[in-house]
Enzyme design. Structure first.
Site, PDB file in Angstrom:
ATOM      1  N   ASP A  39      20.530  27.988  73.313  1.00 22.52           N
ATOM      2  CA  ASP A  39      19.965  29.245  72.785  1.00 22.52           C
ATOM      3  C   ASP A  39      20.039  29.293  71.257  1.00 22.52           C
ATOM      4  OD1 ASP A  39      20.070  29.941  75.541  1.00 22.52           O
ATOM      5  OD2 ASP A  39      22.030  30.860  75.288  1.00 22.52           O
ATOM      6  N   GLU A 198      13.035  35.367  79.663  1.00 26.86           N
ATOM      7  CA  GLU A 198      14.134  35.735  78.755  1.00 26.86           C
ATOM      8  C   GLU A 198      13.905  35.115  77.382  1.00 26.86           C
ATOM      9  OE1 GLU A 198      17.360  33.942  80.895  1.00 26.86           O
ATOM     10  OE2 GLU A 198      16.764  31.911  80.359  1.00 26.86           O
TER      11      GLU A 198
HETATM   12  O1  FUB Z   1      23.079  30.743  77.554  1.00 28.12           O
HETATM   13  C1  FUB Z   1      23.217  31.722  78.554  1.00 28.12           C
HETATM   14  C2  FUB Z   1      21.866  32.213  79.006  1.00 28.12           C
HETATM   15  O2  FUB Z   1      21.065  31.113  79.431  1.00 28.12           O
HETATM   16  C3  FUB Z   1      21.002  32.870  77.942  1.00 28.12           C
HETATM   17  O3  FUB Z   1      21.373  34.189  77.652  1.00 28.12           O
HETATM   18  C4  FUB Z   1      19.667  32.745  78.579  1.00 28.12           C
HETATM   19  O4  FUB Z   1      18.599  33.018  77.725  1.00 28.12           O
HETATM   20  C5  FUB Z   1      19.703  31.317  79.062  1.00 28.12           C
HETATM   21  O5  FUB Z   1      19.372  30.397  78.064  1.00 28.12           O
END
Ligand code: FUB
Length: 311
Positions: A39, A198
């Site tokens: 991320d 997301e």
């Molecule tokens: O890294 C944890 C979670 O995995 C993130 O919040 C999401 O976007 C995914 O990448």
């Protein structure tokens, strides 16, 4: 031809085509950060680039702190240390330190982050911290909206107005108040383009606002990045016909949850993203990469080459 001969010929043909495919798959470049980080949120302040990632390496992403990395050339990255330690610096969450975002306004650096599926905000005088929890409680709490309360992104527009984007399952958008740590709940709108999961990220180029996001689950090798464009930071956004613009290829799997940075004074753009660690990675062991990102004459984002690195 006897059955045995047919089987032997088929096996040789399959073996050859596998060998050819293996030879024609380029070798993926090394990640830019050592170890497992995901991320990545990239930003430039002055002449330095900064990366703010999630620390991977545990099933369920149980990391309890955030680090910051700096670079002058996007290639060599220096660890600046831990900038927020949930166990020490927060009273309301102690793990699941995920997917942060940074914004600069009025001489202060605002660090938005997910902590145990709430969104918090911390503030510092320098991009490398130390950051201090600004509110002593979440900015947005678990269950407050019909999305998982994670993955914040803040765009500060040219007129100084800041916009907050967040959410897994649905993207929520709201203007932040001038203090950068509050907003009017009555102003929150939501948006769910087809495929949205997301990791929203927003940038502005030539007067157009690009809202980007990740599709599929981060543990799915098909994880990828798509985008939509609008004339205003709150939309309405129209999903581009050429999507996704970032996805895995060959040995690169699960490329997504990205961010974008423009080189100072040039129309030169880079995308930071994670992929499954190579070799033996998965959705809990991801690594951070950076590739150039380009546009066509109409301003459409061109597909990113996951084998291309920063020159
Ligand atoms: O890294 C944890 C979670 O995995 C993130 O919040 C999401 O976007 C995914 O990448």
């Amino acid at each position: 031809m006897s059955i045995l001969k047919l089987m032997a010929t088929t096996a040789v043909a399959l073996g050859l085509s596998w060998q050819l495919a293996a030879q024609s798959t380029p070798t993926p470049p090394a990640p830019v950060l050592p170890g497992v980080y995901a991320d990545p949120h990239i930003a430039v302040f002055g002449k330095k680039y900064y990366l703010y990632p999630t620390t991977d390496g545990s099933e369920g992403w149980l990391s309890d702190h955030f680090t910051c990395w700096s670079s002058k050339d996007l290639k060599k990255w220096k660890l600046e240390g831990t900038i927020l330690d949930l166990k020490k610096d927060l009273t309301w969450a102690s793990n699941r330190a995920w997917a942060p975002a940074i914004a600069f306004k009025n001489g202060k650096y605002y660090f938005y982050f997910s902590a145990n599926t709430n969104i918090g905000v911390a503030v510092a005088d320098k991009p490398t911290g130390p950051f201090k929890d600004a509110l002593g409680k979440p900015l947005i709490s678990k269950g407050q909206y019909q999305a998982q309360i994670i993955d914040p992104m803040v765009l500060v527009d040219d007129d100084g107005q800041a916009y907050l984007y967040f959410g897994q399952g649905r993207c929520y958008i709201v203007k932040l108040n001038p203090d950068m740590v509050s907003f009017d709940p009555a102003d929150v709108i939501s948006y769910k383009p087809e495929g949205y999961n997301e990791g929203s990220f927003v940038f502005k180029r030539n007067g157009k606002y690009y809202l980007m996001w990740s599709e599929y689950d981060t543990r799915d090798p098909r994880y990828s990045v798509a985008y939509a464009v609008a004339d205003s930071p709150m939309g309405p956004f129209v999903k581009a016909s050429q999507n996704p613009i970032l996805k895995g290829a060959g040995l690169v799997k699960g490329a997504g949850h990205h961010s974008v940075v423009k080189a100072p004074k040039k129309d030169e753009w880079y995308i930071a993203y994670h992929r499954f660690k190579i070799p033996d990675g998965n959705g809990y062991n991801r690594e951070t990469c950076i590739s150039p990102m380009r546009f066509d004459k109409e301003g459409n984002i061109l597909p990113v080459d996951v084998f291309e690195t920063v020159k």
